[in-house]
Design a protein around this motif. Structure first.
Motif, mmCIF file in Angstrom:
data_model
loop_
_atom_site.group_PDB
_atom_site.id
_atom_site.type_symbol
_atom_site.label_atom_id
_atom_site.label_comp_id
_atom_site.label_asym_id
_atom_site.label_seq_id
_atom_site.Cartn_x
_atom_site.Cartn_y
_atom_site.Cartn_z
ATOM 1 N N VAL A 24 0.827 -1.585 0.339
ATOM 2 C CA VAL A 24 -0.021 -0.123 0.009
ATOM 3 C C VAL A 24 0.559 1.484 0.135
ATOM 4 C CG1 VAL A 24 -1.832 2.168 1.177
ATOM 5 C CG2 VAL A 24 -2.466 -1.247 0.971
ATOM 6 N N GLU A 25 2.348 1.106 1.148
ATOM 7 C CA GLU A 25 2.991 2.529 1.124
ATOM 8 C C GLU A 25 3.385 2.632 -0.590
ATOM 9 O OE1 GLU A 25 5.462 0.735 4.150
ATOM 10 O OE2 GLU A 25 3.189 1.263 5.691
ATOM 11 N N ARG A 26 3.676 1.514 -1.076
ATOM 12 C CA ARG A 26 4.653 1.359 -2.243
ATOM 13 C C ARG A 26 3.429 1.496 -3.215
ATOM 14 N NH1 ARG A 26 6.989 -3.489 -0.416
ATOM 15 N NH2 ARG A 26 5.859 -4.152 -2.349
ATOM 16 N N GLU A 27 2.331 1.692 -3.536
ATOM 17 C CA GLU A 27 1.235 2.057 -4.333
ATOM 18 C C GLU A 27 0.751 1.177 -5.186
ATOM 19 O OE1 GLU A 27 0.816 6.088 -5.033
ATOM 20 O OE2 GLU A 27 0.701 6.944 -2.987
ATOM 21 N N ASP A 28 1.463 0.161 -4.816
ATOM 22 C CA ASP A 28 1.535 -0.796 -5.679
ATOM 23 C C ASP A 28 0.051 -1.128 -6.391
ATOM 24 O OD1 ASP A 28 3.901 -1.836 -5.374
ATOM 25 O OD2 ASP A 28 3.502 -3.290 -4.222
ATOM 26 N N TYR A 29 -0.723 -0.852 -6.115
ATOM 27 C CA TYR A 29 -1.986 -1.325 -6.556
ATOM 28 C C TYR A 29 -2.517 -0.172 -7.558
ATOM 29 C CZ TYR A 29 -2.743 3.196 -3.123
ATOM 30 O OH TYR A 29 -2.541 4.249 -2.207
ATOM 31 N N CYS A 30 -1.520 1.107 -7.871
ATOM 32 C CA CYS A 30 -1.516 2.181 -9.127
ATOM 33 C C CYS A 30 -1.896 1.631 -10.159
ATOM 34 C CB CYS A 30 -1.109 3.289 -8.466
ATOM 35 S SG CYS A 30 -1.456 3.960 -7.374
ATOM 36 N N GLU A 31 -0.553 0.212 -10.203
ATOM 37 C CA GLU A 31 -0.659 -0.162 -11.272
ATOM 38 C C GLU A 31 -1.563 -0.952 -12.160
ATOM 39 O OE1 GLU A 31 3.414 -3.000 -10.737
ATOM 40 O OE2 GLU A 31 4.118 -1.229 -9.347
ATOM 41 N N ASP A 32 -2.289 -1.399 -11.367
ATOM 42 C CA ASP A 32 -4.263 -2.158 -12.092
ATOM 43 C C ASP A 32 -4.439 -1.118 -12.656
ATOM 44 O OD1 ASP A 32 -6.502 -3.308 -12.258
ATOM 45 O OD2 ASP A 32 -5.925 -4.559 -10.501
#
Length: 189
Positions: A24-32
């Motif tokens: 979440v901190e890396r904002e991995d969800y933004c890649e979806d």
């Protein structure tokens, strides 16, 4: 439709994923990009970003918790062929109460956060975002069975499952770290 049953490996991965907020901190969800198409207006809003200032379970912020619930619900509903966009949005907003629930009772005299915060979250959500009736219902009913009326949709039940799963794992992860790394240490006075 894919099976609702998870393999042992999938269950273990879900637990690791819920314990760890680094994605979440890396904002991995933004890649979806499909996920972000559903929720970008909420994620980018200052009111949602302010949830970083409130702790939720263990050492997980309210913002991180809501992203986990939202993304888990989104993944489940997408796999099942259900309405993943509305569950993703409601998941982000289900705890939009905008206060520290750990100190709220002392500050206000209100001792029933578990019962009252869904209404507070819904009131805040409709103030800042355009929501469907289904999204409103999912936010308002996400604490069932603590609150007496269940949600009207299967997607609402997915929010309940995702919220309870993530909350339990977040809390247990903190307890596990306390036992492994902090138990028995003397505090600096």
């Amino acid at each position: 439709m894919d099976s609702m049953h998870l393999t042992r490996e999938e269950k273990e991965e879900a637990i690791r994923w819920a314990e760890d907020s680094s994605w979440v901190e890396r904002e991995d969800y933004c890649e979806d990009t499909d996920y972000m198409d559903c929720v970008r207006d909420i994620i980018d809003s200052p009111v949602f970003q302010s949830m970083e200032n409130y702790m939720q379970h263990g050492d997980t912020s309210c913002k991180a918790h809501c992203i986990k619930v939202s993304y888990m619900g989104y993944c489940i509903c997408r796999k099942m062929g259900w309405d993943y966009a509305e569950v993703a949005r409601a998941g982000l907003l289900h705890d939009l109460f905008l206060y520290d629930w750990h100190t709220h009772a002392k500050e206000t005299g209100e001792h029933f956060h578990g019962f009252t915060h869904p209404r507070t979250a819904l009131n805040n959500a409709v103030k800042y975002f355009d929501l469907t009736e289904k999204e409103k219902n999912m936010i308002l009913r996400h604490m069932w069975p603590l609150t007496p009326i269940p949600p009207k949709s299967r997607e609402g039940m997915v929010i309940i499952y995702s919220d309870k799963f993530c909350g339990l794992i977040e809390t247990m992860a903190r307890i596990k770290r306390w036992i492994l790394f902090g138990f028995g240490k003397k505090s600096a006075a």
